[in-house]
Enzyme design. Structure first.
Site, PDB file in Angstrom:
ATOM      1  N   CYS A 162       0.792  -1.232   0.000  1.00  0.00           N
ATOM      2  CA  CYS A 162       0.000   0.000   0.000  1.00  0.00           C
ATOM      3  C   CYS A 162       0.823   1.279   0.000  1.00  0.00           C
ATOM      4  O   CYS A 162       0.266   2.373  -0.092  1.00  0.00           O
ATOM      5  CB  CYS A 162      -0.955  -0.009   1.193  1.00  0.00           C
ATOM      6  N   HIS A 294      -3.216   7.399   6.459  1.00  0.00           N
ATOM      7  CA  HIS A 294      -3.365   6.133   5.732  1.00  0.00           C
ATOM      8  C   HIS A 294      -4.734   5.548   6.055  1.00  0.00           C
ATOM      9  O   HIS A 294      -5.450   5.110   5.164  1.00  0.00           O
ATOM     10  CB  HIS A 294      -2.241   5.181   6.118  1.00  0.00           C
ATOM     11  N   GLU A 305      -1.323   4.129  13.607  1.00  0.00           N
ATOM     12  CA  GLU A 305      -1.049   5.402  12.954  1.00  0.00           C
ATOM     13  C   GLU A 305      -1.369   6.570  13.877  1.00  0.00           C
ATOM     14  O   GLU A 305      -0.644   7.570  13.907  1.00  0.00           O
ATOM     15  CB  GLU A 305      -1.837   5.524  11.652  1.00  0.00           C
ATOM     16  N   LYS A 325     -10.355   7.183   2.714  1.00  0.00           N
ATOM     17  CA  LYS A 325     -10.681   5.862   2.186  1.00  0.00           C
ATOM     18  C   LYS A 325     -12.167   5.519   2.312  1.00  0.00           C
ATOM     19  O   LYS A 325     -12.652   4.592   1.672  1.00  0.00           O
ATOM     20  CB  LYS A 325      -9.810   4.807   2.854  1.00  0.00           C
ATOM     21  N   HIS A 330      -9.935   1.448  -0.068  1.00  0.00           N
ATOM     22  CA  HIS A 330      -8.478   1.328   0.000  1.00  0.00           C
ATOM     23  C   HIS A 330      -7.994   0.810  -1.348  1.00  0.00           C
ATOM     24  O   HIS A 330      -8.220  -0.346  -1.704  1.00  0.00           O
ATOM     25  CB  HIS A 330      -8.077   0.379   1.117  1.00  0.00           C
ATOM     26  N   PHE A 389       1.997  -3.472   3.994  1.00  0.00           N
ATOM     27  CA  PHE A 389       2.322  -4.725   4.672  1.00  0.00           C
ATOM     28  C   PHE A 389       3.845  -4.868   4.762  1.00  0.00           C
ATOM     29  O   PHE A 389       4.591  -4.381   3.920  1.00  0.00           O
ATOM     30  CB  PHE A 389       1.752  -5.908   3.893  1.00  0.00           C
TER      31      PHE A 389
END
Length: 404
Positions: A162, A294, A305, A325, A330, A389
């Site tokens: 991502c 994010h 986050e 998002k 996403h 990830f």
């Protein structure tokens, strides 16, 4: 960074529609493009952000070997907002070998591989029509766009989940600073596929309702697809328009490698990426007027986050922040580029996007989450986060520079 790079053109095509016009309208009104999942043969109780019109896109006949959902989406996005013409104009200014191409994706054209595996013969052989190199291969995305535009300079794909297309901005800046290019086309393209939908579902990360970033009762993410691009040029080589311009002021990258799929609980890697981006931009936390999170709406991501942002922005604790998002879903490898474009629109039009879907702010997330769209005419600097990830993290700082 020796000097900020100017975003002389940018565009994003998402579930909200083709190009920045529907995206800007949604940012101003807090609208969502998510819908119940009815993609392909997927039987999952979740919501997705599907781009309309992809199936009707046709690649040029001489590039038909690249035909797949991802490249149709790539072309649809390139043609929006006059971006393809802007890119060709830049190529004419700088030369085919002096414009770099750096794109991000996570799954590329894997949907074609999924279809091919259904058609294996009794011996397991894949059908003749399937070409891994020009579809499923992550490098196929940059090969397709390179051939479409006739580029001969550095061209490659970044695939770090991502954070992919956010890292494309950083890579392009390094290429230009090293003298390997005078300009760069950057961005990301990721399209829906069964591997992604079932993969995130198996990890118990998909939400049965539209995702709700930052909400106390969030249940997971909504997968989306998108194509987003930006044209980066040195300030001394960029066309002058007499209006304010958006620049890439700084970037930061880190790899905390905490876990294959879970973020570091204290946001260690996120903090490092944000701190680097601020330092490279020559800015402090107090200079940032908005943080594009994010914000995937999974329980672990939003908490991690939140901890990271709160630490970096301890002296600017009320800085407005939100995840977009809930509007787009996403978009994985395209998310960094999509949210860079959203950050550019926020700067250009003086607005703070809302964290659409959030109803009850999570008290465990110590941030000033924007619950509804707000005007911000004095907005000058935005920080945008993209975390992948495996602990692959990237942060970008975009700034508005007034015309001389």
């Amino acid at each position: 960074m020796t000097a900020p790079l100017v975003l002389t053109a940018f565009t994003a095509t998402t579930a909200l529609g083709v190009g920045t016009a529907p995206l800007l309208d949604a940012l101003r009104n807090g609208a969502s493009g998510l819908k119940p999942c009815d993609f392909e043969t997927a039987d999952i109780a979740t919501w997705t952000g599907e781009v309309p019109g992809i199936d009707s896109v046709q690649l040029p006949p001489d590039l038909a070997v690249y035909d797949c959902r991802n490249h149709r989406l790539a072309l649809l996005g390139l043609q929006a907002d006059g971006f393809e013409q802007a890119a060709r104009d830049a190529i004419a200014r700088h030369g085919t070998d002096r414009v770099a191409l750096v794109l991000g994706t996570s799954t590329s054209g894997i949907l074609s591989a999924e279809a091919a595996y259904r058609e294996r013969d009794a011996d397991g052989a894949l059908p003749d029509w399937f070409d891994y190199r020009t579809t499923h291969n992550t490098g196929a995305l940059s090969s397709f766009v390179r051939d479409l535009l006739g580029l001969r300079g550095p061209a490659f794909t970044i695939s770090t989940a991502c954070s992919s297309s956010a890292k494309a901005f950083a890579a392009a800046d390094r290429l230009i600073a090293a003298g390997l290019a005078d300009a760069a086309i950057v961005g990301g393209v990721d399209s829906l596929c069964l591997t992604t939908l079932y993969g995130f579902s198996s990890l118990e990360l998909t939400s049965p309702e539209p995702c709700r970033p930052g909400d106390a009762n969030r249940q997971g993410l909504s997968i989306g697809e998108a194509a987003a691009y930006a044209l980066l040029e040195r300030a001394d080589a960029a066309p002058t328009t007499g209006t304010a311009r958006i620049v890439l002021a700084g970037w930061g990258e880190s790899s905390d490698a905490h876990h294959m799929s879970a973020p570091h609980p204290e946001g260690r890697g996120a903090r490092a990426a944000m701190a680097q981006a601020l330092e490279r931009a020559g800015l402090s936390a107090q200079d940032i007027g908005y943080v594009n999170l994010h914000g995937t709406a999974t329980p672990a991501n939003d908490l991690s986050e939140g901890a990271g942002v709160a630490a970096v922005f301890a002296e600017n604790a009320r800085v407005p922040a939100s995840s977009t998002k809930g509007m787009t879903g996403h978009t994985l490898g395209a998310a960094g580029a999509v949210e860079a474009v959203i950050s550019a629109l926020a700067l250009q039009h003086g607005l703070l996007p809302a964290s659409v879907g959030m109803q009850t702010p999570d008290p465990a997330i110590p941030l000033n989450i924007v619950s509804g769209p707000q005007a911000a005419p004095g907005l000058r600097n935005v920080l945008s986060n993209s975390f992948g990830f495996g602990g692959s993290n990237a942060s970008l700082v975009l700034s508005r520079e007034e015309a001389a």
